[in-house]
Design a protein around this motif. Structure first.
Motif, short mmCIF file in Angstrom:
data_model
loop_
_atom_site.label_atom_id
_atom_site.label_comp_id
_atom_site.label_asym_id
_atom_site.label_seq_id
_atom_site.Cartn_x
_atom_site.Cartn_y
_atom_site.Cartn_z
N THR A 28 0.83 -1.21 0.00
CA THR A 28 0.00 0.00 0.00
C THR A 28 0.86 1.25 0.00
N THR A 310 -8.07 1.21 0.87
CA THR A 310 -7.08 2.25 0.59
C THR A 310 -6.50 2.09 -0.80
N GLY A 418 -4.69 5.13 5.32
CA GLY A 418 -6.04 5.47 4.86
C GLY A 418 -6.26 6.97 4.78
N ALA A 421 -4.30 8.40 1.78
CA ALA A 421 -4.95 8.11 0.50
C ALA A 421 -6.15 9.04 0.28
#
Length: 622
Positions: A28, A310, A418, A421
């Motif tokens: 991520t 995310t 999160g 993003a």
């Protein structure tokens, strides 16, 4: 024996789940970073970004700086190293910011928690993603806000490095403190003074044995400052005069950079919805950290779900929660408040002097980064939101004594990813004062330095038309130019002219807080016309005599053409219209198109120069 087997199986399952989540978290982080780099060549803001680029491209051309910042000198050499390629410069700025945030987060985890090196690297990278919030207004070209943030990161890295064993780390740490302090002065002198006081307090309270190394750091900063003074202005006196004159100019301009306006308390602008969201996030974070060991499988699935959402936010461009910048403070603040009362204040009572000091330092650093700004301090400080999350990392560090470092830091890391993003995705969908949705930009535009940016078609056509008409009218590279539109320094940069007076001659703005839907009152700059006369008065009459002039007769921020031209002995009849074009419309506060004209001087340069000298002799303030 069966009980031992169950315990072994549970431990193996826990390790497997942690490794899976760490892998997903690392992926991520990589996607978030690559995502920002991918879009770094998109968009161009004519006002703020034009100001940054004019400042960086030719910082030695000006004897004063408005605002009083020297960031252009710091970024001038990197700008030359990349050949003036704006896209490469942006990517370097993003990479440097992310790297510094990663190093600081890693040192924080290794200093206060017990996570191993590989785990700390992954967790700190996820948390460091919040450093990318610095680009929440989609101003990726390095400027004084970016340099201030990077400077504070360097200072804090330098303060944490001496905690690690090894003489080299200690020496390097204090050198970094000095370098960071110098960079901070170059970006924002008011913040440099504040961080210097903070470092002194930190050393006096916690590290009295480090008083001598601290003086060494001060010597490094002073040495760099002296060298800078000689390179820029030929000595300390010249630099002092520059800063004093720049401060006086800000008062004349009405830019609200006075000392009396510097120390203030701004209102934290939020909404009931954002407050409720922040409370829910803080509660979910604390439950996952403090009670997650009892429901390991459920928590792991929940965290994996958040990471998948995310990634989907990044790849699909959706914005399911629409986080506002001030929420980046509320979530860590509510989490700290909640942790204070958990299990009879166990976390609060287990704090060490170091964890308390670092918590307080990181809580105030965003406001210190904005000190002296004419923006709302909460808004400007939120671009350094990484510090607020690191304050939470420091405050929760007593949990490391329970041997739960990875389990406790994973939810915090996932939350940081999160939030990052959401904020960056919002910036891509609605870039500040630009056409909506960077993903829809298709026009590849060639800019000075051989670089290319992808722009919306109206902005591309505007710049291409301006450049084509100007070149056809005989405008050469390096020709002096005066921007009287009050808002288009980027045009002068694209035309490769030398902006006279200042990198940006700011025009007057409407001070109504509701104007353009901005979240704070626009600084009115009531002294714009007088300030423009003063700034142009610092230029040579030889340059003004041959300068081209950009005007916007009906523009909302136009400067007074007649009075400013008269200050250097010119009249509108001394020019002819060499090019004319309409400004592009965007989804920010430029919702209307205005006619701009590029004026070419037609008087003989000798006569124009004589008129300039005569006009200056007749000015009452000369």
């Amino acid at each position: 024996m069966p009980r031992n087997n169950r315990s072994t199986d549970a431990m193996a399952l826990s390790v497997l789940l942690d490794r899976t989540l760490l892998t997903l978290s690392a992926a991520t982080t990589a996607i978030l970073f690559a995502w920002l780099l991918y879009y770094s060549s998109c968009g161009f803001r004519l006002s703020g970004e034009g100001f940054y680029l004019n400042s960086i491209a030719n910082p030695f051309a000006y004897t004063i700086n408005s605002p009083p910042t020297l960031f252009g000198f710091v970024y001038h050499w990197p700008y030359q190293w990349v050949g003036g390629d704006i896209a490469v410069l942006r990517m370097a700025n993003v990479t440097l910011t992310m790297t510094l945030g990663w190093i600081l987060s890693f040192l924080m985890i290794r200093r206060l928690w017990t996570a191993g090196w590989p785990h700390a690297a992954v967790l700190s990278a996820g948390i460091a993603g919040l450093a990318l919030v610095q680009f929440s207004t989609w101003l990726l070209t390095p400027g004084y806000y970016a340099l201030t943030f990077q400077s504070l990161l360097i200072v804090m890295i330098g303060l944490l490095l001496p905690d690690r064993p090894g003489r080299i780390r200690q020496v390097l740490g204090w050198i970094l403190v000095g370098v960071g302090g110098w960079c901070c002065f170059m970006a924002r002198p008011s913040t440099a003074a504040a961080i210097a006081l903070l470092v002194v307090l930190y050393v006096v309270v916690l590290r009295r044995k480090s008083l001598l190394p601290m003086l060494g750091a001060a010597l490094v900063a002073l040495t760099l400052l002296i060298v800078t003074a000689y390179l820029i202005d030929g000595g300390i006196t010249g630099l002092v005069n520059r800063m004093v004159n720049s401060a006086d100019f800000e008062i004349l301009l009405g830019a609200r950079h006075e000392v009396s306006f510097m120390f203030r308390i701004d209102w934290l602008e939020t909404s009931p919805g954002q407050l409720a969201m922040a409370v829910l996030m803080a509660i979910a974070l604390l439950l996952s950290i403090l009670m997650g060991s009892r429901h390991k499988l459920f928590l792991s699935l929940a965290l994996a779900g958040v990471l998948i959402v995310t990634i989907a936010t990044v790849l699909l461009g959706t914005d399911p929660i629409s986080i506002k910048l001030t929420t980046l403070f509320l979530v860590p603040a509510f989490a700290c408040l909640g942790a204070m009362f958990w299990r009879e204040r166990l976390i609060l009572c287990a704090q060490t002097p170091t964890s308390i000091a670092l918590t307080l330092i990181f809580l105030v650093l965003p406001h210190l980064s904005a000190l002296g700004s004419n923006l709302n301090y909460w808004f400007a400080g939120s671009m350094a939101a990484l510090f607020w999350m690191l304050a939470l990392v420091a405050f929760l560090s007593p949990l490391a004594q329970q041997g739960r470092s990875v389990a406790a830091l994973l939810p915090l890391t996932v939350l940081a990813q999160g939030l990052t993003a959401s904020v960056i995705n919002a910036a891509i969908l609605k870039p500040w004062n630009q056409v909506k949705d960077l993903r829809a930009y298709t026009a590849v535009t060639h800019l000075p330095g051989g670089g290319k940016l992808v722009l919306p078609q109206p902005l591309h056509d505007y710049l291409a038309t301006a450049r084509a008409q100007a070149r056809a009218a005989g405008l050469e590279i390096g020709t002096p130019a005066v921007d009287l539109s009050g808002r288009s320094p980027g045009v002068l940069y694209v035309l490769e002219t030398r902006a006279l007076g200042l990198p940006w001659l700011v025009g007057p703005h409407d001070s109504n807080p509701a104007h353009f839907g901005q979240p704070w009152p626009i600084v009115p700059h009531t002294g714009s016309n007088v300030a423009a006369v003063v700034a142009l008065g610092l230029e040579s009459c030889a340059d003004l005599a041959k300068a081209w002039v950009l005007i916007e007769p009906e523009g909302p921020h136009r400067l007074d053409q007649a009075s400013i031209m008269a200050s250097f002995g010119a009249h509108p009849t001394d020019y002819v219209v060499a090019a004319a074009f309409e400004t592009p419309i965007n989804d920010g506060h430029d919702r209307d198109a205005y006619r701009q004209s590029l004026l070419k001087p037609v008087r003989p340069a000798v006569l124009a120069e004589q008129s300039c000298h005569e006009a200056r002799r007749q000015r009452p303030d000369r």
